[in-house]
Design a protein around this motif. Structure first.
Motif, PDB file in Angstrom:
ATOM      1  N   VAL A  36       0.892  -1.164   0.000  1.00  9.73           N
ATOM      2  CA  VAL A  36       0.000   0.000   0.000  1.00  9.73           C
ATOM      3  C   VAL A  36       0.924   1.206   0.000  1.00  9.73           C
ATOM      4  O   VAL A  36       1.651   1.430   0.961  1.00  9.73           O
ATOM      5  N   PHE A  37       0.887   1.962  -1.074  1.00  9.88           N
ATOM      6  CA  PHE A  37       1.880   3.014  -1.221  1.00  9.88           C
ATOM      7  C   PHE A  37       1.232   4.279  -1.761  1.00  9.88           C
ATOM      8  O   PHE A  37       0.486   4.245  -2.732  1.00  9.88           O
ATOM      9  N   GLN A  38       1.529   5.404  -1.107  1.00  8.07           N
ATOM     10  CA  GLN A  38       1.004   6.687  -1.544  1.00  8.07           C
ATOM     11  C   GLN A  38       2.062   7.375  -2.398  1.00  8.07           C
ATOM     12  O   GLN A  38       3.226   7.487  -1.996  1.00  8.07           O
ATOM     13  N   ALA A  49      -1.700   3.413  -4.205  1.00  8.02           N
ATOM     14  CA  ALA A  49      -1.601   2.236  -5.061  1.00  8.02           C
ATOM     15  C   ALA A  49      -1.625   0.983  -4.191  1.00  8.02           C
ATOM     16  O   ALA A  49      -0.943   0.919  -3.167  1.00  8.02           O
ATOM     17  N   LEU A  50      -2.450   0.010  -4.579  1.00  3.29           N
ATOM     18  CA  LEU A  50      -2.521  -1.264  -3.886  1.00  3.29           C
ATOM     19  C   LEU A  50      -1.847  -2.318  -4.761  1.00  3.29           C
ATOM     20  O   LEU A  50      -2.244  -2.523  -5.905  1.00  3.29           O
ATOM     21  N   LEU A  54      -0.777  -7.568  -2.011  1.00  2.25           N
ATOM     22  CA  LEU A  54      -1.338  -7.096  -0.746  1.00  2.25           C
ATOM     23  C   LEU A  54      -1.867  -8.237   0.114  1.00  2.25           C
ATOM     24  O   LEU A  54      -1.592  -8.304   1.313  1.00  2.25           O
ATOM     25  N   MET A  55      -2.634  -9.160  -0.456  1.00  2.00           N
ATOM     26  CA  MET A  55      -3.206 -10.253   0.334  1.00  2.00           C
ATOM     27  C   MET A  55      -2.115 -11.186   0.861  1.00  2.00           C
ATOM     28  O   MET A  55      -2.205 -11.686   1.984  1.00  2.00           O
ATOM     29  N   GLY A 179      -3.331  -2.948   8.617  1.00  3.52           N
ATOM     30  CA  GLY A 179      -3.419  -1.742   7.822  1.00  3.52           C
ATOM     31  C   GLY A 179      -2.034  -1.238   7.478  1.00  3.52           C
ATOM     32  O   GLY A 179      -1.035  -1.899   7.730  1.00  3.52           O
ATOM     33  N   SER A 180      -1.990  -0.084   6.892  1.00  2.97           N
ATOM     34  CA  SER A 180      -0.710   0.502   6.499  1.00  2.97           C
ATOM     35  C   SER A 180      -0.536   1.836   7.204  1.00  2.97           C
ATOM     36  O   SER A 180      -1.496   2.485   7.576  1.00  2.97           O
TER      37      SER A 180
END
Length: 181
Positions: A36-38, A49-50, A54-55, A179-180
């Motif tokens: 998870v990146f901004q 961006a996911l 991620l899972m 979460g991130s």
């Protein structure tokens, strides 16, 4: 990051008591860091961006948390089964599946981060949890949708409202959030 919170009904002072918080931070792992990146897109618009991983990253964080949590929460019988299985697989090199402890022997209900039906289905299946155990998680998802891990008190309410069965002295309530940051 991933966190585990567990509580227990107490006597006169408070309705719940925080007993343990387990936190695993996977930010040093490159896949986890970018899950998870901004960042800004080519037009300069900031977004999140996911990653397709991620899972997998969330699963790794949950496993790491449950390994730590098991020592504190599981009954000795479940811990012993896990240790025996681990020795058989890692030391004796037996080709047997990993033992997944029964966390329902430690917690009567659990409330898992309601990230969506697919997330709840996958966690329920991988941990062998019952529909009753997962009811508060599904209730939060139904009532509020995909909420962030910050809604911990809403999850506590989710235990009481649909079941109205949480009484003093019962098994603990487990909560799993991720979460991130």
């Amino acid at each position: 990051s991933s966190r585990v919170l567990w509580t227990l009904a107490v006597t006169q002072l408070a309705k719940y008591e925080l007993q343990h918080v387990v936190r695993v931070h996977l930010g040093a792992n490159e896949e986890a860091y970018h899950a998870v990146f901004q960042h800004e897109d080519p037009e300069g618009i900031r977004g999140v961006a996911l990653s397709k991983k991620l899972m997998d990253v969330a699963g790794d964080a949950i496993r790491a948390n449950l390994n730590i949590l098991g020592v504190h929460a599981l009954p000795l019988s479940e811990q012993l089964k896990f240790v025996i299985n681990f020795v058989q697989r890692k030391v004796l090199k037996h080709k047997i599946p990993a033992y997944v402890p029964n966390f329902q022997k430690a917690f009567r209900w659990g409330c898992i981060h309601a990230g969506g039906k697919a997330v709840l289905d996958a966690i329920e299946k991988s941990l062998g949890l019952t529909k009753d155990f997962m009811a508060p998680s599904r209730y939060v998802l139904y009532r509020l949708g995909n909420v962030s891990s910050a809604f911990r008190l809403v999850r506590l309410e989710a235990i009481e409202e649909p079941t109205d069965q949480y009484k003093k002295g019962q098994r603990k309530f487990g909560q799993l959030t991720f979460g991130s940051r």
